[in-house]
Scaffold this motif. Structure first.
Motif, PDB file in Angstrom:
ATOM      1  N   LYS A 183       0.811  -1.265   0.198  1.00  0.00           N
ATOM      2  CA  LYS A 183       0.122   0.131  -0.002  1.00  0.00           C
ATOM      3  C   LYS A 183       0.778   1.070  -0.091  1.00  0.00           C
ATOM      4  O   LYS A 183       2.065   1.249   0.582  1.00  0.00           O
ATOM      5  N   LEU A 184       0.276   2.283  -0.801  1.00  0.00           N
ATOM      6  CA  LEU A 184       1.070   3.414  -0.465  1.00  0.00           C
ATOM      7  C   LEU A 184       0.984   4.193   0.551  1.00  0.00           C
ATOM      8  O   LEU A 184      -0.364   4.469   1.134  1.00  0.00           O
ATOM      9  N   ILE A 185       1.926   4.717   1.367  1.00  0.00           N
ATOM     10  CA  ILE A 185       2.055   5.538   2.405  1.00  0.00           C
ATOM     11  C   ILE A 185       2.735   6.747   2.222  1.00  0.00           C
ATOM     12  O   ILE A 185       3.644   6.812   1.843  1.00  0.00           O
ATOM     13  N   VAL A 186       1.971   7.778   2.488  1.00  0.00           N
ATOM     14  CA  VAL A 186       2.465   9.242   2.324  1.00  0.00           C
ATOM     15  C   VAL A 186       3.834   9.444   3.127  1.00  0.00           C
ATOM     16  O   VAL A 186       3.876   9.192   4.475  1.00  0.00           O
ATOM     17  N   ASP A 187       4.939   9.886   2.467  1.00  0.00           N
ATOM     18  CA  ASP A 187       6.203  10.443   3.006  1.00  0.00           C
ATOM     19  C   ASP A 187       6.395  11.915   3.126  1.00  0.00           C
ATOM     20  O   ASP A 187       6.155  12.356   2.107  1.00  0.00           O
ATOM     21  N   GLU A 188       5.972  12.216   4.181  1.00  0.00           N
ATOM     22  CA  GLU A 188       5.888  13.714   4.490  1.00  0.00           C
ATOM     23  C   GLU A 188       6.801  14.695   3.832  1.00  0.00           C
ATOM     24  O   GLU A 188       6.575  15.586   3.424  1.00  0.00           O
ATOM     25  N   ILE A 189       8.157  14.337   3.985  1.00  0.00           N
ATOM     26  CA  ILE A 189       9.155  15.093   3.538  1.00  0.00           C
ATOM     27  C   ILE A 189       9.247  15.189   1.970  1.00  0.00           C
ATOM     28  O   ILE A 189       9.265  16.166   1.471  1.00  0.00           O
ATOM     29  N   GLU A 190       8.882  13.853   1.264  1.00  0.00           N
ATOM     30  CA  GLU A 190       9.110  14.071  -0.124  1.00  0.00           C
ATOM     31  C   GLU A 190       7.868  14.568  -0.517  1.00  0.00           C
ATOM     32  O   GLU A 190       7.846  15.351  -1.773  1.00  0.00           O
ATOM     33  N   ALA A 191       6.671  14.505   0.313  1.00  0.00           N
ATOM     34  CA  ALA A 191       5.171  15.018  -0.029  1.00  0.00           C
ATOM     35  C   ALA A 191       5.356  16.469  -0.436  1.00  0.00           C
ATOM     36  O   ALA A 191       4.991  17.064  -1.203  1.00  0.00           O
ATOM     37  N   THR A 192       6.162  16.964   0.692  1.00  0.00           N
ATOM     38  CA  THR A 192       6.431  18.382   0.532  1.00  0.00           C
ATOM     39  C   THR A 192       6.944  18.851  -0.469  1.00  0.00           C
ATOM     40  O   THR A 192       6.739  19.918  -1.244  1.00  0.00           O
ATOM     41  N   ARG A 193       7.968  18.225  -0.828  1.00  0.00           N
ATOM     42  CA  ARG A 193       8.964  18.554  -2.135  1.00  0.00           C
ATOM     43  C   ARG A 193       8.180  18.372  -3.402  1.00  0.00           C
ATOM     44  O   ARG A 193       8.087  19.103  -4.353  1.00  0.00           O
ATOM     45  N   VAL A 194       7.226  17.417  -3.414  1.00  0.00           N
ATOM     46  CA  VAL A 194       6.464  17.485  -4.743  1.00  0.00           C
ATOM     47  C   VAL A 194       5.450  18.509  -4.814  1.00  0.00           C
ATOM     48  O   VAL A 194       5.163  18.933  -5.931  1.00  0.00           O
ATOM     49  N   ARG A 195       4.792  18.814  -3.872  1.00  0.00           N
ATOM     50  CA  ARG A 195       3.814  19.979  -3.771  1.00  0.00           C
ATOM     51  C   ARG A 195       4.479  21.113  -4.321  1.00  0.00           C
ATOM     52  O   ARG A 195       4.082  21.928  -5.248  1.00  0.00           O
ATOM     53  N   GLN A 196       5.933  21.168  -4.107  1.00  0.00           N
ATOM     54  CA  GLN A 196       6.664  22.637  -4.236  1.00  0.00           C
ATOM     55  C   GLN A 196       6.925  22.499  -5.786  1.00  0.00           C
ATOM     56  O   GLN A 196       7.075  23.431  -6.077  1.00  0.00           O
ATOM     57  N   ILE A 197       7.298  21.294  -6.087  1.00  0.00           N
ATOM     58  CA  ILE A 197       7.238  21.125  -7.569  1.00  0.00           C
ATOM     59  C   ILE A 197       6.409  21.497  -8.538  1.00  0.00           C
ATOM     60  O   ILE A 197       6.486  22.362  -9.507  1.00  0.00           O
ATOM     61  N   PHE A 198       4.998  21.322  -8.107  1.00  0.00           N
ATOM     62  CA  PHE A 198       4.040  21.655  -8.704  1.00  0.00           C
ATOM     63  C   PHE A 198       3.854  23.078  -8.742  1.00  0.00           C
ATOM     64  O   PHE A 198       3.521  23.834  -9.807  1.00  0.00           O
ATOM     65  N   GLU A 199       3.971  23.793  -7.758  1.00  0.00           N
ATOM     66  CA  GLU A 199       4.083  25.272  -7.467  1.00  0.00           C
ATOM     67  C   GLU A 199       5.252  25.946  -8.336  1.00  0.00           C
ATOM     68  O   GLU A 199       4.917  26.976  -8.815  1.00  0.00           O
ATOM     69  N   LEU A 200       6.273  25.127  -8.285  1.00  0.00           N
ATOM     70  CA  LEU A 200       7.469  25.879  -9.248  1.00  0.00           C
ATOM     71  C   LEU A 200       7.106  25.822 -10.589  1.00  0.00           C
ATOM     72  O   LEU A 200       7.498  26.841 -11.274  1.00  0.00           O
ATOM     73  N   TYR A 201       6.461  24.995 -11.094  1.00  0.00           N
ATOM     74  CA  TYR A 201       6.007  25.023 -12.460  1.00  0.00           C
ATOM     75  C   TYR A 201       5.097  25.830 -13.019  1.00  0.00           C
ATOM     76  O   TYR A 201       5.416  26.757 -14.006  1.00  0.00           O
ATOM     77  N   LEU A 202       4.089  26.242 -11.951  1.00  0.00           N
ATOM     78  CA  LEU A 202       3.181  27.138 -12.359  1.00  0.00           C
ATOM     79  C   LEU A 202       3.971  28.430 -12.343  1.00  0.00           C
ATOM     80  O   LEU A 202       3.536  29.746 -12.850  1.00  0.00           O
ATOM     81  N   GLU A 203       5.080  28.728 -11.370  1.00  0.00           N
ATOM     82  CA  GLU A 203       5.744  29.905 -11.343  1.00  0.00           C
ATOM     83  C   GLU A 203       6.476  30.194 -12.641  1.00  0.00           C
ATOM     84  O   GLU A 203       6.454  31.398 -13.171  1.00  0.00           O
ATOM     85  N   TYR A 204       7.315  29.223 -12.890  1.00  0.00           N
ATOM     86  CA  TYR A 204       8.108  29.216 -14.213  1.00  0.00           C
ATOM     87  C   TYR A 204       7.458  29.397 -15.418  1.00  0.00           C
ATOM     88  O   TYR A 204       8.132  29.525 -16.421  1.00  0.00           O
ATOM     89  N   GLN A 205       6.184  28.399 -15.393  1.00  0.00           N
ATOM     90  CA  GLN A 205       5.322  28.108 -16.432  1.00  0.00           C
ATOM     91  C   GLN A 205       5.932  27.317 -17.551  1.00  0.00           C
ATOM     92  O   GLN A 205       5.412  27.530 -18.648  1.00  0.00           O
ATOM     93  N   SER A 206       6.951  26.772 -17.500  1.00  0.00           N
ATOM     94  CA  SER A 206       7.751  26.011 -18.583  1.00  0.00           C
ATOM     95  C   SER A 206       8.426  24.821 -17.948  1.00  0.00           C
ATOM     96  O   SER A 206       9.066  25.123 -16.759  1.00  0.00           O
ATOM     97  N   LEU A 207       8.830  23.892 -18.691  1.00  0.00           N
ATOM     98  CA  LEU A 207       9.642  22.720 -17.964  1.00  0.00           C
ATOM     99  C   LEU A 207      10.939  22.846 -17.686  1.00  0.00           C
ATOM    100  O   LEU A 207      11.501  22.729 -16.694  1.00  0.00           O
ATOM    101  N   LEU A 208      11.700  23.414 -18.774  1.00  0.00           N
ATOM    102  CA  LEU A 208      13.260  23.545 -18.490  1.00  0.00           C
ATOM    103  C   LEU A 208      13.450  24.646 -17.394  1.00  0.00           C
ATOM    104  O   LEU A 208      14.300  24.312 -16.759  1.00  0.00           O
ATOM    105  N   PRO A 209      13.134  25.624 -17.474  1.00  0.00           N
ATOM    106  CA  PRO A 209      13.369  26.577 -16.205  1.00  0.00           C
ATOM    107  C   PRO A 209      12.785  25.884 -14.758  1.00  0.00           C
ATOM    108  O   PRO A 209      13.730  26.139 -13.796  1.00  0.00           O
ATOM    109  N   THR A 210      11.894  25.199 -14.582  1.00  0.00           N
ATOM    110  CA  THR A 210      11.536  24.494 -13.753  1.00  0.00           C
ATOM    111  C   THR A 210      12.689  23.339 -13.097  1.00  0.00           C
ATOM    112  O   THR A 210      13.000  23.246 -12.130  1.00  0.00           O
ATOM    113  N   ILE A 211      12.998  22.686 -14.079  1.00  0.00           N
ATOM    114  CA  ILE A 211      14.111  21.736 -13.807  1.00  0.00           C
ATOM    115  C   ILE A 211      15.577  22.541 -13.483  1.00  0.00           C
ATOM    116  O   ILE A 211      15.968  22.015 -12.658  1.00  0.00           O
TER     117      ILE A 211
END
Length: 516
Positions: A183-211
């Motif tokens: 079963k999938l169990i949330v890893d809070e440390i990594e989950a925070t990072r994933v949410r921030q990656i989503f936010e970063l993409y909206l901020e930079y609006q493109s894949l390469l600057p986000t990377i």
């Protein structure tokens, strides 16, 4: 005087015994399946001792390898020894131990024939040196392949049923989750990072600057250790890796099977609204780039305009009549399901673009709109601060955990020799420390560079003065920098603009310049 006829000794037949088991289960036992197969084969060879049959000392055992292909170390050694002329006969317990693929088996038998090597199955009593034995062999192998295909179908059906019930059915580990009891169990440390990656993409609006920003922060793909102890993952993000992460519905609590999406048993940790905004941006940008990459008509609102009624992005398009071209934005729902499915299927491009520009122009002179815009920008700045704070907390937890692992390694001398694991933990701590320093700098910058109503008024005053002198491509850049989304309500005739706080700051620090 009669002389007796001398009988010549039988020619020695060098027999190689090949054994195979598909899984590693039970191989640790003192007497396992491979041993049982070898005993039966040796007994058969002993029964043919009068024909000169002898078992060679070399063993050919493939434990934990499928019979569906030829990627097996012992099988490769067997074929090499046959080609070297060291073997006269190959003995197996059953035909499917050698191969479950009719095509592969045919190739193996061709190799046997070309080197005058016979093949014997102990339990099925035939020899390929006879035509009848070859016929029976092909029939048996056809059934073996049929059984393998049936097993594959049952596995696929089981995976499909499991996914439809929302269960995790295995695969590569996913950043943001650990797997416990399948079963999938949330890893809070990594989950925070994933949410921030989503936010970063909206901020930079493109894949390469986000990377570039993700890699600057030292974030990597999911790290894990296989059952064999091999270290996998932990690499820098690529365009493809980031795209897969941003489009993975697992993060909103769903499970995907082919084109089907089902509610999952696990907990999603990315807000649905955030996930949908990212999907809309990806849809408009395309997988490879940003809004300016394919905006050859310099459409001001390309990738920004959303249909409020449908929640879908509106695509820039045009039609021609004679020498005249008519531009417009059309709702994604109307494009896919028909115009009757959306209350505002399209809007003239020039009309709504002028309306948005006029709204931006008037914000600086309208106290109510100015106050509303300032409040919105400050709210988004507060969200940025909270994201940095959450990231700092997650990094602190990670560093504590890594230090605990280092202490455990130091306390257990028998695992202290794991230099690769030790250096990996130390490297992760060093990267986290560097990122914590960067976060402190970013938090300090947010505190000292907050934008207020007077700043917004000054930015938009510059906008009003130089807008008409900007070249079309620069106008597109400025609007995409200023504006996050434009929601169009066709039924009510309303347009709602959401600004980028970072874009306003950028224009405040770097005033607009007209074409020379």
């Amino acid at each position: 005087m009669k002389t007796s006829k001398r009988t010549e000794p039988a020619k020695v037949v060098r027999c190689a015994i090949y054994t195979r088991k598909s899984t590693e289960e039970g191989l640790e036992q003192e007497f396992n399946s491979l041993d049982a197969q070898r005993d039966s084969a040796e007994a058969y060879v002993a029964s043919q001792k009068h024909e000169g049959w002898e078992v060679i000392t070399q063993t050919y055992d493939d434990g934990g390898f499928t019979g569906g292909n030829m990627e097996r170390p012992a099988l490769k050694r067997l074929l090499t020894d046959i080609e070297a002329g060291r073997i006269d006969c190959v003995i197996v317990y059953k035909v499917d131990r050698l191969s479950r693929s009719l095509l592969d088996f045919t190739r193996i038998i061709e190799t046997f024939d070309s080197h005058q090597v016979s093949f014997v199955s102990v339990t099925q009593q035939f020899n390929t040196s006879t035509s009848m034995g070859r016929l029976v062999l092909n029939v048996l192998l056809s059934f073996a392949q049929f059984e393998r295909e049936m097993i594959s179908e049952r596995i696929r059906d089981k995976v499909a049923a499991s996914r439809r019930r929302g269960k995790w059915s295995g695969g590569m580990p996913l950043l943001g989750y650990t797997v416990e009891h399948k079963k999938l169990i949330v890893d809070e440390i990594e989950a925070t990072r994933v949410r921030q990656i989503f936010e970063l993409y909206l901020e930079y609006q493109s894949l390469l600057p986000t990377i570039r920003e993700i890699n600057r922060r030292g974030w990597t793909t999911k790290r894990w250790i296989t059952k064999k102890g091999d270290h996998r993952g932990g690499r820098e993000f690529t365009r493809n890796a980031l795209y897969k992460l941003l489009t993975n519905v697992t993060y909103i609590g769903k499970i995907k099977y082919k084109d089907e999406v089902h509610e999952g048993e696990h907990v999603g940790f990315v807000p649905v609204e955030l996930f949908n905004r990212v999907q809309n941006r990806l849809t408009n940008n395309g997988k490879a780039g940003g809004t300016t990459v394919r905006n050859k008509h310099n459409a001001l609102l390309k990738g920004l305009l959303q249909c409020k009624a449908c929640g879908r992005p509106m695509t820039h398009s045009y039609s021609s009549k004679g020498n005249k071209r008519y531009r417009y934005y059309v709702c994604g729902t109307a494009m896919q399901k028909g115009w009757s499915e959306c209350p505002s299927p399209s809007v003239p491009a020039g009309e709504i673009e002028r309306f948005v520009v006029e709204q931006i122009r008037t914000i600086g002179s309208d106290p109510v709109m100015l106050a509303h815009t300032a409040a919105e920008v400050q709210s988004r700045s507060q969200i940025a601060k909270e994201l940095l704070r959450d990231e700092r907390k997650a990094l602190d937890r990670q560093i504590r955990n890594d230090h605990s692992k280092l202490q455990a390694i130091a306390a257990n001398t028998h695992i202290a020799g794991n230099i690769s694991g030790l250096s990996e933990i130390q490297q992760r701590i060093q990267t986290a420390d560097q990122r914590l320093k960067a976060i402190a700098d970013e938090e300090s910058a947010l505190a000292t560079q907050e934008i207020d109503q007077s700043d917004i008024q000054r930015v938009l005053a510059d906008f009003d003065e130089v807008w008409d002198a900007l070249p079309p491509r620069e106008q597109v850049r400025v609007v995409s920098l200023l504006v996050d989304t434009v929601n169009f309500d066709g039924a009510g005739g309303n347009v709602a603009i959401t600004f980028h706080p970072t874009g306003l700051k950028s224009l405040l620090q770097q005033p607009l310049e007209t074409a020379q």
